[in-house]
Design a protein around this motif. Sequence first.
Motif, PDB file in Angstrom:
ATOM      1  N   HIS A  18       0.838  -1.203   0.000  1.00 53.33           N
ATOM      2  CA  HIS A  18       0.000   0.000   0.000  1.00 53.33           C
ATOM      3  C   HIS A  18       0.872   1.252   0.000  1.00 53.33           C
ATOM      4  CE1 HIS A  18      -3.482  -2.264   2.316  1.00 53.33           C
ATOM      5  NE2 HIS A  18      -3.323  -2.706   1.085  1.00 53.33           N
ATOM      6  N   ALA A  19       1.865   1.257   0.892  1.00 55.32           N
ATOM      7  CA  ALA A  19       2.720   2.442   1.045  1.00 55.32           C
ATOM      8  C   ALA A  19       3.480   2.749  -0.237  1.00 55.32           C
ATOM      9  CB  ALA A  19       3.695   2.233   2.204  1.00 55.32           C
ATOM     10  N   GLY A  20       3.989   1.713  -0.894  1.00 56.97           N
ATOM     11  CA  GLY A  20       4.715   1.934  -2.135  1.00 56.97           C
ATOM     12  C   GLY A  20       3.846   2.582  -3.193  1.00 56.97           C
ATOM     13  N   ASN A  35      15.378  -8.566  12.907  1.00 56.87           N
ATOM     14  CA  ASN A  35      15.000  -7.172  12.659  1.00 56.87           C
ATOM     15  C   ASN A  35      15.396  -6.735  11.254  1.00 56.87           C
ATOM     16  OD1 ASN A  35      14.151  -7.143  15.295  1.00 56.87           O
ATOM     17  ND2 ASN A  35      15.815  -5.877  16.064  1.00 56.87           N
ATOM     18  N   ALA A  36      16.605  -7.106  10.845  1.00 61.71           N
ATOM     19  CA  ALA A  36      17.072  -6.733   9.511  1.00 61.71           C
ATOM     20  C   ALA A  36      16.252  -7.436   8.433  1.00 61.71           C
ATOM     21  CB  ALA A  36      18.550  -7.080   9.365  1.00 61.71           C
ATOM     22  N   ALA A  37      15.957  -8.713   8.660  1.00 63.23           N
ATOM     23  CA  ALA A  37      15.218  -9.490   7.658  1.00 63.23           C
ATOM     24  C   ALA A  37      13.806  -8.948   7.462  1.00 63.23           C
ATOM     25  CB  ALA A  37      15.170 -10.959   8.070  1.00 63.23           C
ATOM     26  N   ILE A  38      13.135  -8.591   8.553  1.00 69.13           N
ATOM     27  CA  ILE A  38      11.753  -8.121   8.428  1.00 69.13           C
ATOM     28  C   ILE A  38      11.717  -6.758   7.736  1.00 69.13           C
ATOM     29  CG2 ILE A  38      11.466  -6.848  10.603  1.00 69.13           C
ATOM     30  CD1 ILE A  38       9.024  -9.495   9.286  1.00 69.13           C
ATOM     31  N   SER A  39      12.785  -5.981   7.880  1.00 67.69           N
ATOM     32  CA  SER A  39      12.836  -4.670   7.231  1.00 67.69           C
ATOM     33  C   SER A  39      13.209  -4.775   5.754  1.00 67.69           C
ATOM     34  CB  SER A  39      13.820  -3.759   7.970  1.00 67.69           C
ATOM     35  OG  SER A  39      13.348  -3.467   9.270  1.00 67.69           O
ATOM     36  N   ILE A  40      13.935  -5.822   5.380  1.00 69.60           N
ATOM     37  CA  ILE A  40      14.164  -6.095   3.957  1.00 69.60           C
ATOM     38  C   ILE A  40      12.884  -6.644   3.329  1.00 69.60           C
ATOM     39  CG2 ILE A  40      15.426  -7.551   2.316  1.00 69.60           C
ATOM     40  CD1 ILE A  40      17.851  -7.388   4.141  1.00 69.60           C
ATOM     41  N   HIS A  41      12.182  -7.462   4.089  1.00 71.57           N
ATOM     42  CA  HIS A  41      10.926  -8.055   3.631  1.00 71.57           C
ATOM     43  C   HIS A  41       9.962  -6.995   3.103  1.00 71.57           C
ATOM     44  CE1 HIS A  41       6.788  -9.637   5.055  1.00 71.57           C
ATOM     45  NE2 HIS A  41       7.059 -10.290   3.955  1.00 71.57           N
ATOM     46  N   SER A  42       9.802  -5.901   3.837  1.00 65.78           N
ATOM     47  CA  SER A  42       8.855  -4.865   3.412  1.00 65.78           C
ATOM     48  C   SER A  42       9.362  -4.102   2.196  1.00 65.78           C
ATOM     49  CB  SER A  42       8.558  -3.899   4.562  1.00 65.78           C
ATOM     50  OG  SER A  42       9.733  -3.317   5.073  1.00 65.78           O
ATOM     51  N   VAL A  43      10.679  -3.981   2.053  1.00 66.36           N
ATOM     52  CA  VAL A  43      11.222  -3.321   0.862  1.00 66.36           C
ATOM     53  C   VAL A  43      10.971  -4.183  -0.373  1.00 66.36           C
ATOM     54  CG1 VAL A  43      13.328  -2.488  -0.258  1.00 66.36           C
ATOM     55  CG2 VAL A  43      12.927  -2.004   2.158  1.00 66.36           C
ATOM     56  N   GLU A  44      11.136  -5.487  -0.235  1.00 67.91           N
ATOM     57  CA  GLU A  44      10.804  -6.382  -1.345  1.00 67.91           C
ATOM     58  C   GLU A  44       9.328  -6.216  -1.728  1.00 67.91           C
ATOM     59  OE1 GLU A  44      12.941  -8.635  -2.954  1.00 67.91           O
ATOM     60  OE2 GLU A  44      14.587  -7.778  -1.808  1.00 67.91           O
ATOM     61  N   ALA A  45       8.476  -6.021  -0.734  1.00 67.62           N
ATOM     62  CA  ALA A  45       7.046  -5.830  -1.010  1.00 67.62           C
ATOM     63  C   ALA A  45       6.797  -4.519  -1.746  1.00 67.62           C
ATOM     64  CB  ALA A  45       6.255  -5.867   0.296  1.00 67.62           C
ATOM     65  N   ARG A  46       7.536  -3.477  -1.391  1.00 72.65           N
ATOM     66  CA  ARG A  46       7.410  -2.205  -2.117  1.00 72.65           C
ATOM     67  C   ARG A  46       7.834  -2.389  -3.575  1.00 72.65           C
ATOM     68  NH1 ARG A  46       7.293   2.571   1.206  1.00 72.65           N
ATOM     69  NH2 ARG A  46       7.539   2.138   3.435  1.00 72.65           N
TER      70      ARG A  46
END
Length: 428
Positions: A197-199, A380-391
């Motif tokens: 959504h954010a992307g 923490n790092a993995a979950i923050s990469i996860h959302s970038v992949e979603a963007r």
Amino acid sequence: MTDPQDSTRRAFLGTTATLGTLALAGCSSNDEPGATATDAPTDTPTMTDEPTDTPTPEPMAAPDVPLLNYALTLEHLENAFYREGLETFSDDELMNADALSNFGQEIRMEVPEYLATAGAHEAAHVTALSDTIEQLNGTPVSEGEYDFGYETPTEFLGVAQALENTGVAAYAGAAPQVVNNDVLAAAAGIHSVEARHAGFLNLVNGDMPFPNAVDEAQSISEVLDIASQFITSEVDPSVYETGDDRPTHDRKADDDTTDVNVLNYALTLEHLENAFYREGLETFNDDELMNADALSVYGDEVRMAVPDHLRVVGEHEAAHVTALTDTVNQLGGDPVMEAEYDFGYETPSEFLGVAQALENTGVAAYKGAAPTVSNDAVFNAAISIHSVEARHASFLNELNATSPFPNGVDEPQTMSEVEDVASQFIVN
């Protein structure tokens, strides 16, 4: 806070012990040497007091309920926002918002439908979180009263952008505290949808859909400070308190994969994506990408932005490779090396199609692997990469004329499923 699972175990063991004691008491006289049935006392004891009802204690809420209520507070906020905004503005008003003036007819016509879809997702999240809280013996927080402060369609789109990006940071900040793996998996699936959504909302507001290689997390207090700008009813912060005696997370409880294994699995995918963008952006020039058949329905403003956006995505994947490699080394492991690949595209449109497939696979891969990571810093790092992949996936879905956010919750894939997808491109 006491772990209700531990309470249940203790109650079960206590009941078992009581039953065992009663069984032994019932047979002990007959187990003595030479004892017979006639040796047993003949007097039957009588009850002198009337039995009294023992009150049943209220079941204790699970330790993840405060975090789920925190997420529910945000989902109530977003759900009310979309519901009210889509009642306030017609499709024509949204399509003709000043913020969309640089976009062609195709993009502008999609905006009302996509906003309605985002709103439906938030409503579904409210229902799912409320049901889960009740199943865990908690009491779901109720929807509050809000003042979102927008007066025009453009302001509405701006607030939507702010809320969705805050949602991404909120889930990233809360996820490491989740105890139950099933709750964590569901939260990760919502987290990536918020990022999708954010992307999209970044894009329609004229901003970079994916501004950073790693999305930043925010604490509960930081997010509630932002949310309080819109919430006019009273909020009880004690509802979100997790307690000092919180049990440790269940991550890796049912999995014996080491963190180095998981990191090398992620690194394999990031090598794949990094090589894909590097080779593709060397193969096709900006004009070829801008004039890809897949982009023919879009106006100049979208097509002209595509090469730069793809370069940013490629830079993100390269940064992920570096970060994962460094982390594997720090944990004493041997980072996997880049392989040789055949991505199979021949045209710019095919390149964009493969990009879409890879990014959506990346989202599913990170979601599937997240519950198997034990180290908090790595998680923490993995979950923050996860959302970038979603963007990334949201943007590439849009370019390929599919919904940026096709589902209310992103589905995970197992390591073996993802490796099957990746093996189609790895030749050595």
